[in-house]
Design an enzyme around this catalytic site. Structure first.
Site, PDB file in Angstrom:
ATOM      1  N   CYS A 113       0.892  -0.983   0.086  1.00 53.13           N
ATOM      2  CA  CYS A 113       0.063   0.139   0.393  1.00 53.13           C
ATOM      3  C   CYS A 113       1.070   1.124  -0.228  1.00 53.13           C
ATOM      4  O   CYS A 113       0.142   2.532  -0.812  1.00 53.13           O
ATOM      5  CB  CYS A 113      -1.275  -0.183   1.241  1.00 53.13           C
ATOM      6  SG  CYS A 113      -0.186   0.043   2.980  1.00 53.13           S
ATOM      7  N   HIS A 429      -1.562   1.050   7.184  1.00 53.25           N
ATOM      8  CA  HIS A 429      -1.642   1.241   6.179  1.00 53.25           C
ATOM      9  C   HIS A 429      -1.549   2.400   5.677  1.00 53.25           C
ATOM     10  O   HIS A 429      -2.094   3.574   6.063  1.00 53.25           O
ATOM     11  CB  HIS A 429      -3.745   1.233   6.241  1.00 53.25           C
ATOM     12  CG  HIS A 429      -4.213   0.388   4.211  1.00 53.25           C
ATOM     13  ND1 HIS A 429      -3.134  -0.042   3.791  1.00 53.25           N
ATOM     14  CD2 HIS A 429      -5.204   0.925   4.069  1.00 53.25           C
ATOM     15  CE1 HIS A 429      -3.720  -0.410   2.694  1.00 53.25           C
ATOM     16  NE2 HIS A 429      -5.170   0.672   3.166  1.00 53.25           N
TER      17      HIS A 429
END
Length: 479
Positions: A113, A429
């Site tokens: 990510c 994330h």
């Protein structure tokens, strides 16, 4: 690499290579291109049950020539009637992108990510796309190494894939070349690829492109240079209080730093802190090391201004990068005039005055009769930020500029935010929030693009465990 065949419904797909150095989700994206069955719907029978996205190939005992069975339903394709309206699903991929209003998402290939969010933010820059399109397989400059050349090509191809597809794209080739060029992004723990710092990925990719994408000799098109698009020239005053020494330094950077402390509540305050620092070095006058103060000002502005929030620091107790969760507000419109050198301020005053006149005409406001200096002083004294609204449209008005070149004003509009959710740079994330040409914002959470309202963007300022801004990219408002 073992070669297997896969049976799905009545079809058999032979001789499919499995790259066991990549997680199984990469293998699933291969099958997706063959069958149309999205990875999340695929049920592949292996030793011990169903194949998981993060499984370890070494424990599955996959043998060369083995036959695997897959179950799952392919994406449905809506067929248009012989006569009637044409649905988006029936259009070619290129037309689907136009109708959807945003480009494709990127599959997460195992803790990637950080890379996906970096790519999505930079992908919004049309001038960078143009420079990449002009870069061919034989364009490699003499002083650029092979892996940098290949990473530039992979970036070009990935940008093209994002523009041509409405469905998510698997950045397999880009990731492979990125890890070859910068091995730190190939670090593993317990057989799985580790999460990485998005700012490091951004910085390394920017450095590579700055080396590769240079104007050709004899070309006057300097817009192809990454330095022109993103580079910031600083001039610094370095002073030693102990010896009285004073000198001037110049340097080029690709981002301004927003330092965060107990006194910082807003981006402007953090930028002020970031432009001041202390350094320890040898003093030729004193004959020993001394503390020097360094105060920097912007001497040349880019078309796209990158700001990094310095949220991470090395924590010895836990031996990892810890995160500063403090809330720091940032604006949709950023004015950096006060951070500029006197020389640059002088260059900006004319374009700034013309911009305000153009905006006054657009909004039907009458001139206030004050001279330029008064207006400039008021602009500096007032709050430098506002909402982005439609002010950027003033840049399309035909105001003559020397040599027909765009004139910078020192005013920027927010076009991308890269956020982090979690407590450490090497975990959690990363997500990209990108403003489209239509003015709409899209949240790119890996392969899932989600429309967002503009008022949601400035809420990513921190203060908790929710997504918070780590990198902001602003686009210059020009004449």
């Amino acid at each position: 690499m073992p070669t297997v065949s896969v049976k799905w419904q009545k079809e058999v797909f032979p001789k499919i290579e499995i790259d066991t150095s990549q997680p199984p989700v990469v293998f699933k994206t291969q099958l997706y291109t063959l069958t149309g069955v999205p990875p999340e719907r695929q049920k592949i029978m292996v030793k011990g049950g169903l194949l998981k996205d993060d499984a370890d190939w070494a424990t599955l005992g996959i043998k060369d020539g083995q036959k695997l069975m897959m179950m799952g339903t392919a994406d449905e394709i809506v067929k248009a009637p012989e006569k009637g309206p044409v649905f988006v699903e029936d259009l070619p991929e290129e037309e689907q992108v136009v109708n959807v209003g945003h480009s494709a998402g990127l599959y997460n290939l195992g803790n990637t990510c950080y890379m996906n969010s970096t790519v999505q933010c930079l992908h919004i820059v049309p001038e960078l796309k143009s420079a990449l399109l002009s870069y061919t397989n034989t364009s490699r400059p003499n002083d650029v190494d092979l892996n940098s050349h290949l990473l530039t090509i992979a970036t070009r191809d990935l940008f093209n894939d994002l523009d041509r597809n409405a469905k998510p794209v698997a950045p397999t080739q880009f990731l492979s070349v990125l890890r070859k060029k910068y091995p730190q992004f190939a670090q593993q723990h317990n057989g799985a690829y580790m999460q990485q710092d998005a700012e490091e990925c951004w910085t390394q990719l920017m450095y590579t492109l700055s080396q590769s994408l240079v104007p050709s000799s004899g070309s006057s098109d300097a817009t192809a240079a990454v330095k022109t698009l993103f580079g910031i020239d600083l001039v610094s005053r370095v002073h030693c209080p102990e010896s009285g020494e004073e000198s001037s330094e110049k340097e080029s950077v690709y981002a301004l730093k927003c330092h965060i402390s107990q006194e910082v509540n807003h981006l402007h305050e953090g930028l002020k802190h970031g432009l001041k620092s202390e350094l320890e070095k040898a003093s030729p006058v004193l004959g020993h090391t001394a503390i020097y103060s360094k105060e920097s000002q912007i001497n040349e502005l880019p078309k796209y201004l990158t700001v990094q929030f310095v949220r991470f620091f090395w924590k010895r107790e836990s031996n990892q990068k810890a995160k500063i969760l403090r809330k720091v507000d940032y604006p949709l419109e950023l004015d950096v005039y006060e951070f500029c050198s006197d020389e640059l301020k002088q260059q900006l005053q004319g374009p700034r005055q013309m911009l305000r006149q153009a905006e006054n005409v657009k909004f039907g406001l009458k001139p206030d009769g004050k001279n330029n200096d008064q207006k400039e002083n008021e602009a500096s004294a007032s709050t430098p930020e506002g909402t982005s609204s439609d002010k950027g449209e003033a840049t399309s008005m035909n105001i003559d500029a020397p040599d027909n070149k765009p004139q910078l004003t020192g005013i920027y509009d927010l076009v991308a935010v890269l956020t982090h959710k979690g407590r450490s740079a090497d975990s959690g994330h990363y997500v990209a929030w990108v403003k489209q040409e239509s003015g709409k914002w899209i949240e790119y959470d890996d392969d899932n693009p989600i429309p967002q309202r503009e008022e949601e963007i400035t809420k990513l300022s921190g203060g908790g465990d929710w997504h918070m801004a780590y990198i902001c990219m602003y686009k210059a408002r020009v004449l």
